[in-house]
Write an enzyme that holds these catalytic residues in place. Sequence first.
Site, short mmCIF file in Angstrom:
data_model
loop_
_atom_site.label_atom_id
_atom_site.label_comp_id
_atom_site.label_asym_id
_atom_site.label_seq_id
_atom_site.Cartn_x
_atom_site.Cartn_y
_atom_site.Cartn_z
N HIS A 133 0.86 -1.19 0.00
CA HIS A 133 0.00 0.00 0.00
C HIS A 133 0.90 1.24 0.00
O HIS A 133 0.96 1.99 0.98
CB HIS A 133 -0.91 -0.03 1.24
N GLN A 136 -0.05 5.01 0.96
CA GLN A 136 -0.30 5.21 2.39
C GLN A 136 0.99 5.59 3.12
O GLN A 136 0.99 6.42 4.03
CB GLN A 136 -0.90 3.92 2.99
N ASP A 229 -2.72 -1.65 12.42
CA ASP A 229 -3.68 -1.79 11.30
C ASP A 229 -4.68 -2.87 11.71
O ASP A 229 -4.47 -3.59 12.70
CB ASP A 229 -2.90 -2.18 10.03
N CYS A 270 -3.61 3.49 9.58
CA CYS A 270 -4.00 3.90 8.22
C CYS A 270 -5.50 4.13 8.10
O CYS A 270 -5.95 4.81 7.19
CB CYS A 270 -3.53 2.86 7.22
N ARG A 322 -3.26 11.76 3.07
CA ARG A 322 -3.42 10.88 1.90
C ARG A 322 -3.63 11.72 0.64
O ARG A 322 -3.10 11.43 -0.42
CB ARG A 322 -4.63 9.93 2.07
N1 CP Z 1 -6.21 3.86 4.51
C1 CP Z 1 -6.93 3.55 3.41
O1 CP Z 1 -6.40 3.13 2.38
O2 CP Z 1 -8.24 3.75 3.56
P1 CP Z 1 -9.40 3.37 2.50
O3 CP Z 1 -9.53 1.87 2.51
O4 CP Z 1 -10.63 4.07 3.03
O5 CP Z 1 -8.99 3.87 1.15
N1 NVA Z 2 -4.52 -3.98 5.68
C1 NVA Z 2 -5.70 -3.23 5.37
C2 NVA Z 2 -5.36 -1.84 4.95
C3 NVA Z 2 -6.55 -0.95 4.68
C4 NVA Z 2 -6.19 0.43 4.26
C5 NVA Z 2 -6.48 -3.93 4.29
O1 NVA Z 2 -5.88 -4.37 3.30
O2 NVA Z 2 -7.70 -4.10 4.45
#
Ligand code: CP
Ligand code: NVA
Length: 339
Positions: A133, A136, A229, A270, A322
């Site tokens: 990600h 982020q 997370d 996040c 973000r």
């Molecule tokens: N942190 C993040 O990526 O949030 P969303 O899933 O809301 O995009």
């Molecule tokens: N680890 C989480 C991050 C969300 C922004 C997911 O993949 O659901």
Amino acid sequence: MNLKGKNFVTLLDFTPEEINYLIDLSAKLKKEKQEGIMHKHLEGKNVVLLFQKDSTRTRCAFEVGALDLGMGVTYLGPAGSQMGKKESIKDTARVLGRMYDGIEFRGYLHTDVEQLAEHAGVPVWNGLTDMYHPTQILADFLTVKEEFGKLKGIKFTYVGDARNNMGNSLMIGSAKLGLHFTAVAPKELWPEQELIDHCQEIAKDTGATINLTEDKLEGTKDADVVYTDVWVSMGEPKSVWQFRIKQLSDYQVDAAMMQNANKNAIFMHCLPAFHGIDTEVGLQIANEFQDEYPRVKNGEMEVTDEVIESNQSRVFQEAENRMHTIKAVMLATLSDDYE
Ligand code: CP
Ligand code: NVA
């Protein structure tokens, strides 16, 4: 610094100088926005946002970022396009690359975003895959820099599922930018050994350190940042909840953990976060598991409500960032002449 035409798929593809440049560009765009200075540097261009999974922050960050830069935006959600059902990723890439100047992708397989990047002919930005990600991390590090004035030497502790997209990407980002990264998790939730080894190699050149421990007190001792997370990520089956709670409930970020950290430590996440029963999933988990695992009563999972609502928490500043950081990624990869 010239990032024009470059894909943003993983931070592994970027040098420390390039990542620092993107963070500094984000800070500049944030300041301009706060001062009401318009920056429609990409007028006439268009981007498409492909989401196989849900999103609040990432989608809105791309939409507002693109609009602020003067671009047109198309959103294609989990339902409603042909992609993956009647049309391959490779064909989708070749179609969209002829209509749009840039493509964002959020999905499951990391190989899908790699394939899009290979065939689109325009920059492709990873808005989250099961593995990484990266946008982020830019927002997280901008937030850390705003707080401490630097990134190098910061003691950054990630607690929880350390082999998910966030654990992997924070470890890579820390290795690249010289942070002291510690993952605190049961061993079976540590990142893949190959990625750890790779990050340790990168760290040799940047002054970073990469540590992994099962001991939450050792791992959070004197940390500047405590980060967590969700215990179960998007795309994982519901059936993993029970086992994951068993693995991670002792690793819930609570006031005692924050007290063990540096006295000026901040808490980051996040988002979205489970810290109450005011979500469908939070309520359901609390009802189902609170007798066996008292920590999840009240729907508090990876973090207690007390910590996320405390004055050490930076989660909403982080969420706002973000947008500034994603805007910087689009600007740097699409503009001819932006410095
Ligand atoms: N942190 C993040 O990526 O949030 P969303 O899933 O809301 O995009
Ligand atoms: N680890 C989480 C991050 C969300 C922004 C997911 O993949 O659901």
